[in-house]
Design an enzyme around this catalytic site. Structure first.
Site, PDB file in Angstrom:
ATOM      1  N   VAL A  54       0.813  -1.218   0.000  1.00 53.27           N
ATOM      2  CA  VAL A  54       0.000   0.000   0.000  1.00 53.27           C
ATOM      3  C   VAL A  54       0.847   1.269   0.000  1.00 53.27           C
ATOM      4  O   VAL A  54       0.307   2.373  -0.176  1.00 53.27           O
ATOM      5  CB  VAL A  54      -0.995   0.021   1.186  1.00 53.27           C
ATOM      6  CG1 VAL A  54      -2.010  -1.095   1.065  1.00 53.27           C
ATOM      7  CG2 VAL A  54      -0.269  -0.008   2.523  1.00 53.27           C
ATOM      8  N   ASN A  80      -7.363  -1.334   5.897  1.00 54.95           N
ATOM      9  CA  ASN A  80      -6.995  -2.046   7.119  1.00 54.95           C
ATOM     10  C   ASN A  80      -5.492  -2.299   7.258  1.00 54.95           C
ATOM     11  O   ASN A  80      -5.038  -2.666   8.335  1.00 54.95           O
ATOM     12  CB  ASN A  80      -7.745  -3.384   7.142  1.00 54.95           C
ATOM     13  CG  ASN A  80      -7.333  -4.273   8.288  1.00 54.95           C
ATOM     14  OD1 ASN A  80      -7.718  -4.059   9.437  1.00 54.95           O
ATOM     15  ND2 ASN A  80      -6.516  -5.282   7.998  1.00 54.95           N
ATOM     16  N   SER A 133      -7.226   3.442  15.306  1.00 58.06           N
ATOM     17  CA  SER A 133      -6.803   2.813  16.554  1.00 58.06           C
ATOM     18  C   SER A 133      -7.172   3.731  17.704  1.00 58.06           C
ATOM     19  O   SER A 133      -7.299   4.950  17.526  1.00 58.06           O
ATOM     20  CB  SER A 133      -5.282   2.583  16.547  1.00 58.06           C
ATOM     21  OG  SER A 133      -4.815   2.210  17.824  1.00 58.06           O
ATOM     22  N   TYR A 146       3.009   6.305  14.975  1.00 62.32           N
ATOM     23  CA  TYR A 146       1.786   5.501  14.841  1.00 62.32           C
ATOM     24  C   TYR A 146       0.568   6.312  15.269  1.00 62.32           C
ATOM     25  O   TYR A 146      -0.449   6.364  14.567  1.00 62.32           O
ATOM     26  CB  TYR A 146       1.935   4.247  15.694  1.00 62.32           C
ATOM     27  CG  TYR A 146       0.771   3.283  15.614  1.00 62.32           C
ATOM     28  CD1 TYR A 146       0.700   2.336  14.598  1.00 62.32           C
ATOM     29  CD2 TYR A 146      -0.235   3.291  16.576  1.00 62.32           C
ATOM     30  CE1 TYR A 146      -0.350   1.432  14.527  1.00 62.32           C
ATOM     31  CE2 TYR A 146      -1.290   2.396  16.515  1.00 62.32           C
ATOM     32  CZ  TYR A 146      -1.338   1.463  15.489  1.00 62.32           C
ATOM     33  OH  TYR A 146      -2.385   0.569  15.429  1.00 62.32           O
ATOM     34  N   ALA A 148       0.204   9.581  15.478  1.00 65.93           N
ATOM     35  CA  ALA A 148      -0.051  10.694  14.568  1.00 65.93           C
ATOM     36  C   ALA A 148      -0.758  10.221  13.304  1.00 65.93           C
ATOM     37  O   ALA A 148      -1.692  10.860  12.812  1.00 65.93           O
ATOM     38  CB  ALA A 148       1.263  11.392  14.215  1.00 65.93           C
ATOM     39  N   LYS A 150      -2.641   7.510  12.955  1.00 66.61           N
ATOM     40  CA  LYS A 150      -4.004   7.083  13.263  1.00 66.61           C
ATOM     41  C   LYS A 150      -4.917   8.267  13.552  1.00 66.61           C
ATOM     42  O   LYS A 150      -6.108   8.252  13.196  1.00 66.61           O
ATOM     43  CB  LYS A 150      -3.988   6.110  14.450  1.00 66.61           C
ATOM     44  CG  LYS A 150      -3.315   4.773  14.146  1.00 66.61           C
ATOM     45  CD  LYS A 150      -4.004   4.027  13.000  1.00 66.61           C
ATOM     46  CE  LYS A 150      -3.484   2.620  12.848  1.00 66.61           C
ATOM     47  NZ  LYS A 150      -4.160   1.877  11.752  1.00 66.61           N
ATOM     48  N   ILE A 179      -6.235  -5.896  20.806  1.00 66.21           N
ATOM     49  CA  ILE A 179      -6.823  -7.021  20.086  1.00 66.21           C
ATOM     50  C   ILE A 179      -5.763  -8.108  19.916  1.00 66.21           C
ATOM     51  O   ILE A 179      -4.579  -7.819  19.709  1.00 66.21           O
ATOM     52  CB  ILE A 179      -7.327  -6.585  18.687  1.00 66.21           C
ATOM     53  CG1 ILE A 179      -8.262  -5.375  18.794  1.00 66.21           C
ATOM     54  CG2 ILE A 179      -8.017  -7.742  17.977  1.00 66.21           C
ATOM     55  CD1 ILE A 179      -9.561  -5.618  19.524  1.00 66.21           C
TER      56      ILE A 179
END
Length: 242
Positions: A54, A80, A133, A146, A148, A150, A179
């Protein structure tokens, strides 16, 4: 959907297929994506696999076009794909990790949406679901890149919900909490139990299927008036103060 070879992505791909969707299973590994597509086909349902990095803009455009040709159109996008790394801001490798996190966790979302937009506008029930998240709603030390990215996904979701509403395209965001996925499997069970008991209302980690059911519900006809929603699936983590 992206990142569909394992964890929440795999669970979502399977549930979408069981709900009647023809699923484009994409992941950075062709072999892993094909395994999920074969699993879906083994239930007599419809899926095809594509290798997709991606972070590669051209690859996103190519796969979106090929999926539209294979299935006749695109009605649902589920962003995702994910990575996660703990890195202090003063680490020598921080800039590279920052660029990589934003490319995979945020920039890829808008690129896939843009690639699919002509198809979504032709759909009778167009849906976009972005996976963010709870780290986009709160923060953990060492995960600033991470977090920033999200938080950016949350902002992108809200903005596109407003912008694309006139085309009847719904855009929603799910914020998973702790999770049981590949990203968390390296955490010792005792540490997970301690964290869950201290931070979540339900005192446990969630399962990939529990996130997947929420994702699929946002793609259903019954969710046609839900857009711009930011939905934590976190066992009550964001609700709990103590």
């Amino acid at each position: 959907m992206t990142g569909a070879a394992s964890g929440m992505g795999r669970a979502t791909a399977i549930l979408l297929a069981r709900a009647g969707a023809q699923v484009a299973v994409t992941d950075v590994s062709q072999e892993a994506a094909q395994a999920v597509a074969d699993e879906i086909a083994g239930e007599g349902l419809s899926a095809r696999a594509w290798a997709l990095d991606v972070a590669d803009h051209a690859a996103i455009n190519r796969v979106a076009q090929e999926a539209a040709e294979a299935f006749g159109d695109i009605s649902v996008i589920v962003n995702n794909a994910g990575i996660s790394a703990n890195l202090p801001i003063d680490d020598a490798g921080y800039d590279a990790q920052w660029d990589r996190h934003l490319a995979i966790l945020l920039t890829s979302h808008q690129r896939l949406i843009r690639a699919a937009l002509p198809h979504l506008r032709r759909s009778k029930a167009p849906r976009i679901v972005n996976i963010a998240s709870t780290e986009g709603l709160g923060a953990t030390a060492g995960f600033s890149a991470y977090s920033a990215a999200k938080a950016g996904v949350i902002g992108l979701t809200r903005s596109l919900a407003v912008e694309l509403g006139k085309s009847s395209i719904t855009v929603n965001c799910i914020c998973p909490g702790p999770i049981e996925t590949g990203m968390t499997q390296g955490i010792p069970d005792e540490a997970k139990q301690t964290y869950a008991a201290r931070r979540t209302a339900l005192r446990r980690y969630g399962l990939p299927e529990e996130v997947a059911f929420m994702t699929v519900s946002l793609c259903a006809p019954a969710a046609s008036f839900v857009t711009g929603a930011i939905i934590p699936v976190d066992g009550g983590l964001m609700a709990r103060n103590a």
